[in-house]
Design an enzyme around this catalytic site. Structure first.
Site, PDB file in Angstrom:
ATOM      1  N   GLU A  63       0.954  -1.158   0.026  1.00  0.00           N
ATOM      2  CA  GLU A  63      -0.061   0.059   0.025  1.00  0.00           C
ATOM      3  C   GLU A  63       0.803   1.235   0.171  1.00  0.00           C
ATOM      4  O   GLU A  63       0.547   2.311  -0.593  1.00  0.00           O
ATOM      5  CB  GLU A  63      -0.978   0.013   1.271  1.00  0.00           C
ATOM      6  CG  GLU A  63      -2.151  -1.027   1.127  1.00  0.00           C
ATOM      7  CD  GLU A  63      -1.916  -2.308   1.347  1.00  0.00           C
ATOM      8  OE1 GLU A  63      -0.659  -2.645   1.771  1.00  0.00           O
ATOM      9  OE2 GLU A  63      -2.710  -3.233   1.200  1.00  0.00           O
ATOM     10  N   HIS A  89     -11.983  -5.750   7.970  1.00  0.00           N
ATOM     11  CA  HIS A  89     -12.626  -5.504   6.494  1.00  0.00           C
ATOM     12  C   HIS A  89     -14.095  -4.726   6.689  1.00  0.00           C
ATOM     13  O   HIS A  89     -14.857  -4.830   5.601  1.00  0.00           O
ATOM     14  CB  HIS A  89     -12.789  -7.052   5.849  1.00  0.00           C
ATOM     15  CG  HIS A  89     -11.611  -7.646   5.448  1.00  0.00           C
ATOM     16  ND1 HIS A  89     -11.039  -8.303   6.389  1.00  0.00           N
ATOM     17  CD2 HIS A  89     -10.979  -7.527   4.175  1.00  0.00           C
ATOM     18  CE1 HIS A  89      -9.754  -8.886   5.774  1.00  0.00           C
ATOM     19  NE2 HIS A  89     -10.053  -8.397   4.433  1.00  0.00           N
TER      20      HIS A  89
END
Lengths: 324, 425
Positions: free
Chosen positions: A60, A127
């Site tokens: 990321e 999530h």
């Protein structure tokens, strides 16, 4: 006009912007051949090729850093983070590098970071999160969080054309649940403008993203009791449409703020402060908040249900406020 | 490298000497300013490391991009930054490139000099400069990007993510590991269990060179070779330049933790003094030329120091300038290739992976992992002065995007959308 999901609306925006401007490129994990974890980028690789639809390693920090570097040469990269929870992995690149670039040395960073976010799908603690306030709090970043397909498409186009870094939150519970009729013709939705979803005289609910729909359900319930609720969808958190909030509060004199983000340091606190500073005399009741609990997002369905604001939470809070 | 690749002309030699001297005098001037309390924040010295910043940047062309760290003033000077910009930055004046909003080498220039401003967090520039290189390739500019990292910075996550992405992308990035043997107060041996930081490159499948960082010609010719490889599409290239930080981490730090003998040893290897001896012996540098160089430098320094000292601090209201940019971008994409190549239908591809050999591997063909003997380490030290340290393996070899869909498809696109895709990897 066709019925379009929020997911498809975003895909259309990416597709059309890439058609329109060769400076727009997509970069992220599994976005090419696989089309993204949720298939938002499906079909882009076939159309635009490997150079513009860039699959990356699981990095990321490298995704955000590389996109920032690309933007310095005038490109407009659109990053996909597979889930917004993983934005924590690139927090430094976003808040220290990207956000400060323009203010400190005059280098604008025209890039978009889009990511599936939010709970209600039993995704568990890593999530399901809503980390928008870390970034709304960081000067230099813009934060967009749409609730409808029409807005998602129009806001995504504005975000890509914006000459600043824009974080674009895509509520995954809305991806396929919410459908809109979207015009075939070109349109954009400006950043920083709230949308009135329902007019009412008794009470304002300021909210955004999935909670817009939960609030509208609550408003329908409340209408049966004769309480007419105004539902204001903020659409962007940064910049925040304070004028729209104040206008509505001045009309209804009561404000309830609903968000799926956790309570402490959520945008509700900021909105309440803005209202106290600018419309204290217009208030007939204290400002109230309905938010998620100040805990991680728990996994098991009964736990997550308790964690997230529900229609009945909003109805109860609104009822109390209306009778104050 | 061939002998030809090691050639340095007398003009280049004098340039290298001049820039190192300029770097040192700029920094000496700032040390004086610091002692006079005229530097607002910290002052970080590159004393003893000038050959690295100067030699690497000197290998670049004007169109290429750099991103400096705090000890790369020399790189900025070679790129064309005036000393006044460095003085005013450190003195937080309104006339500085950031108008006083940031200090030290934290400034950049997108349009003309192609410099990306650093931030204090180490390693972050590596993915950013990878992105600049990727954009440059996409636009057909054939540029090379160069940035530096200290020995300490090689332990950051951004270093590894960035270098891996650069290698996977074959980005035209030259990454210079400036091994000055100290991360603030921690010696390299307490940071990493390896002798050569260049060995990191092997894990990412990219080339690396080890070079004597106090030998400006070795640094320059190695960097020139690295730039050539990158320009030819064979990047990224890592260069580990071995050197010594001759001051503390910053001015406040007397570096008492460094053994005195170590300073003494490296003082004998001063990059400027040793180069001066070499150029004098070669007849390239004479007393007359040295005086001309010094006079020219001192004139600029005097003018720029006075300019900085006479510059005002920024008005307080400058703090309130916007954090968002309105209006057009300073740089629109500069296309150096036909845009049609990246726009449909020419850009269109069949999206499938081609996995060679079904991903199978031959167990007996894999060498057992053995720990390096000291002899091995000595062998790689022998790779100094620009000999390729490691050859590159192709990280894309086993999974190459197939452009025209010829051959068989091992992994078809998943047909069902993952509605509730949850588990990550």
């Amino acid at each position: 006009m066709a019925q379009t999901t929020l997911l498809e609306a975003i895909r259309q925006a990416l597709f059309e912007e890439m058609e329109r401007d060769p400076a727009v490129v997509c970069i992220g994990e599994d976005i090419g051949v696989y089309g993204g974890a949720f298939k938002v980028t499906a079909g882009l690789l076939e159309r635009f090729g490997w150079e513009r639809v860039i699959d990356t390693p699981i990095s990321e920090t490298a995704i955000i850093g590389a996109a920032c570097g690309m933007s310095y040469l005038g490109l407009r990269p659109v990053c996909e983070l597979q889930f917004v929870d993983f934005i924590a992995c690139c927090f430094n690149q976003l808040t220290n590098f990207v956000a400060k670039s323009f203010y400190l040395w005059g280098a604008p960073v025209p890039m978009v970071v889009r990511a599936p976010s939010g709970g209600g799908v039993h995704g568990g603690p890593f999530h399901s999160q809503n980390p928008e306030m870390y970034f709304a709090h960081t000067p230099g970043l813009k934060v967009v969080y749409p609730s409808t397909p029409y807005d998602a498409k129009g806001l995504m186009k504005s975000a890509i054309r914006d000459n600043n870094p824009v974080l674009f939150f895509e509520h995954k519970a809305l991806y396929r649940r919410i459908k809109d009729e979207i015009p075939e013709s070109e349109y954009t939705v400006p950043l920083g403008k709230a949308a009135m979803r329902r007019e009412g005289r008794d009470l304002t609910i300021a909210t955004y993203a999935a909670m817009t729909h939960t609030s509208l359900e609550a408003a329908a319930e409340l209408a049966k009791e004769g309480i007419e609720v105004e539902v204001l969808d903020l659409r962007t958190i940064q910049p925040l449409d304070t004028d729209a909030i104040l206008d509505s509060v001045k009309k209804t004199n009561r404000l309830l703020i609903v968000h799926e983000d956790t309570r402490f340091g959520g945008v509700a606190g900021e909105i309440a402060a803005v209202v106290f500073e600018n419309a204290f005399d217009d208030l007939d009741a204290p400002v109230r908040r309905v938010t998620s609990l100040d805990t991680p997002v728990p996994y098991s369905p009964p736990l997550e249900e308790r964690f997230l604001p529900q229609v009945y939470d909003i109805v109860a809070a609104a009822r109390e406020l209306a009778r104050y | 490298m061939t002998e030809a690749a090691k050639t340095v002309t007398p003009e280049q030699q004098l340039d290298l000497y001049r820039y190192m001297l300029l770097d040192r005098i700029v920094e000496e001037t700032m040390t004086k300013l610091f002692r006079q309390n005229k530097i607002v924040g910290g002052l970080y010295s590159s004393l003893g490391q000038e050959a690295i910043s100067v030699g690497t940047t000197y290998a670049l062309e004007q169109r290429d991009w750099i991103a400096p760290m705090i000890r790369n003033i020399g790189g900025l000077l070679v790129k064309g930054v005036r000393p006044r910009d460095i003085f005013t930055q450190h003195m937080a004046r309104y006339t500085s490139p950031t108008l006083g909003k940031d200090g030290t080498s934290h400034f950049g220039d997108l349009k003309n000099l192609h410099i990306v401003s650093p931030i204090s967090m180490l390693g972050d520039l590596i993915p950013v400069m990878t992105g600049v290189a990727m954009a440059g390739r996409y636009l057909g500019q054939n540029i090379v990007t160069l940035t530096w990292i200290g020995d300490g910075g090689t332990s950051t996550g951004a270093f590894h993510e960035g270098l891996n992405l650069a290698a996977q992308q074959r980005a035209s990035l030259v990454l210079v590991i400036e091994n000055n043997q100290w991360a603030y107060s921690t010696p390299v041996s307490r940071q990493v269990p390896i002798e050569h930081l260049a060995d990191r490159a092997k894990a990412y499948g990219c080339r690396a060179f080890i070079v004597d960082g106090n030998d400006v010609e070795a640094v320059f010719t190695t960097a020139r070779e690295a730039v050539r490889l990158c320009r030819a599409g064979q990047g990224p290239v890592v260069i580990e330049a071995k050197t010594m930080r001759m001051r503390g981490h910053a001015q406040h730090d007397p570096a008492e933790y460094v053994p005195k003998e170590m300073f003494d040893y490296w003082k004998q290897r001063d990059p400027i003094e040793s180069y001066e001896r070499k150029l004098v012996a070669a007849g390239v540098l004479t007393g007359k030329i040295k005086k001309e160089i010094l006079d020219a430098i001192n004139a600029v320094i005097e003018e720029d120091r006075a300019f900085a000292e006479n510059s005002p601090f920024p008005p307080p209201e400058l703090a309130e300038t916007p954090v968002y940019h309105e209006g057009p971008l300073p740089i629109e994409p500069q296309w150096k290739r036909p845009v049609a190549e990246v726009t449909p239908p020419r850009s269109s591809v069949k999206s499938e992976w081609n996995v060679s050999g079904d991903g199978d591997f031959q167990a007996d063909a894999i060498e057992p992992a053995t720990s390096k003997s000291p002899g091995d380490a000595a062998a790689s030290v022998g790779a100094r002065h620009g000999v390729p340290h490691k050859s590159a393996a192709d990280p894309l070899k086993n999974a190459t995007p197939k452009r025209n869909g010829a051959g068989r498809a091992s992994a078809k696109r998943a047909s069902k959308p993952a509605v509730r895709s949850r588990g990550r990897k």
